[in-house]
Scaffold this motif. Structure first.
Motif, PDB file in Angstrom:
ATOM      1  N   THR A  99      10.728 -36.236 -17.877  1.00 60.82           N
ATOM      2  CA  THR A  99      12.038 -36.878 -18.013  1.00 60.82           C
ATOM      3  C   THR A  99      12.750 -36.886 -16.656  1.00 60.82           C
ATOM      4  O   THR A  99      12.335 -36.194 -15.716  1.00 60.82           O
ATOM      5  N   ARG A 100      13.820 -37.644 -16.583  1.00 63.54           N
ATOM      6  CA  ARG A 100      14.597 -37.692 -15.338  1.00 63.54           C
ATOM      7  C   ARG A 100      15.129 -36.307 -14.974  1.00 63.54           C
ATOM      8  O   ARG A 100      15.106 -35.904 -13.816  1.00 63.54           O
ATOM      9  N   ALA A 101      15.584 -35.550 -15.971  1.00 62.39           N
ATOM     10  CA  ALA A 101      16.110 -34.201 -15.714  1.00 62.39           C
ATOM     11  C   ALA A 101      15.010 -33.283 -15.172  1.00 62.39           C
ATOM     12  O   ALA A 101      15.256 -32.492 -14.248  1.00 62.39           O
ATOM     13  N   ILE A 106      12.396 -30.540 -10.570  1.00 65.66           N
ATOM     14  CA  ILE A 106      11.198 -30.364  -9.740  1.00 65.66           C
ATOM     15  C   ILE A 106      11.500 -30.689  -8.284  1.00 65.66           C
ATOM     16  O   ILE A 106      11.091 -29.956  -7.380  1.00 65.66           O
ATOM     17  N   THR A 107      12.225 -31.762  -8.046  1.00 65.69           N
ATOM     18  CA  THR A 107      12.587 -32.120  -6.664  1.00 65.69           C
ATOM     19  C   THR A 107      13.415 -31.020  -6.022  1.00 65.69           C
ATOM     20  O   THR A 107      13.198 -30.653  -4.864  1.00 65.69           O
ATOM     21  N   ASP A 108      14.371 -30.472  -6.767  1.00 70.20           N
ATOM     22  CA  ASP A 108      15.190 -29.371  -6.240  1.00 70.20           C
ATOM     23  C   ASP A 108      14.334 -28.146  -5.926  1.00 70.20           C
ATOM     24  O   ASP A 108      14.526 -27.487  -4.903  1.00 70.20           O
ATOM     25  N   VAL A 109      13.375 -27.842  -6.808  1.00 74.58           N
ATOM     26  CA  VAL A 109      12.479 -26.703  -6.582  1.00 74.58           C
ATOM     27  C   VAL A 109      11.615 -26.951  -5.345  1.00 74.58           C
ATOM     28  O   VAL A 109      11.436 -26.048  -4.513  1.00 74.58           O
TER      29      VAL A 109
END
Length: 124
Positions: A99-101, A106-109
């Motif tokens: 999902t977008r969330a 994942i991008t933040d991690v």
């Protein structure tokens, strides 16, 4: 004795260190490798550079491919609701269905992990 035979008997196989990152809701755990080869860094730099993208690719396409590239190289396992996913193909399929969330998390991690382990790798 061939090279493969010598390697099969090794018990001191080198493995990259891993770090676990839990989602804020605690339902997901992403395990990332702490090693990225120089060749992978070069490939990432080429992938993340909009100037080297195909003519039809826009900036968002380049950004998405760069994040997917890091995901492929760094994620060892991804546990969602106690269901573990491992292996390159399965992880990539799960990422593409995220999902977008989940993708935002994942991008933040990946940003946090790269800032700590690979300061020269900038995550878009």
């Amino acid at each position: 004795m061939g090279r493969r035979s010598r390697q099969r008997g090794r018990t001191d196989k080198l493995e990259a260190p891993t770090t676990d990152y839990a989602s804020p809701d605690g339902e997901q755990v992403l395990t990332l490798r702490g090693a990225l080869s120089p060749k992978s860094r070069q490939q990432y730099a080429a992938t993340a550079d909009p100037a080297q993208a195909r003519a039809a690719a826009n900036v968002e396409d380049v950004r998405a491919r760069a994040i997917e590239f890091l995901f492929e190289r760094l994620v060892a396992t991804w546990v969602v609701n106690e269901v573990a996913t491992a292996g390159a193909k399965a992880l990539l399929a799960r990422y593409r269905a995220a999902t977008r969330a989940e993708r935002t998390w994942i991008t933040d991690v990946l940003r946090e992990h790269c800032a700590e382990w690979f300061p020269d790798v900038k995550v878009p």
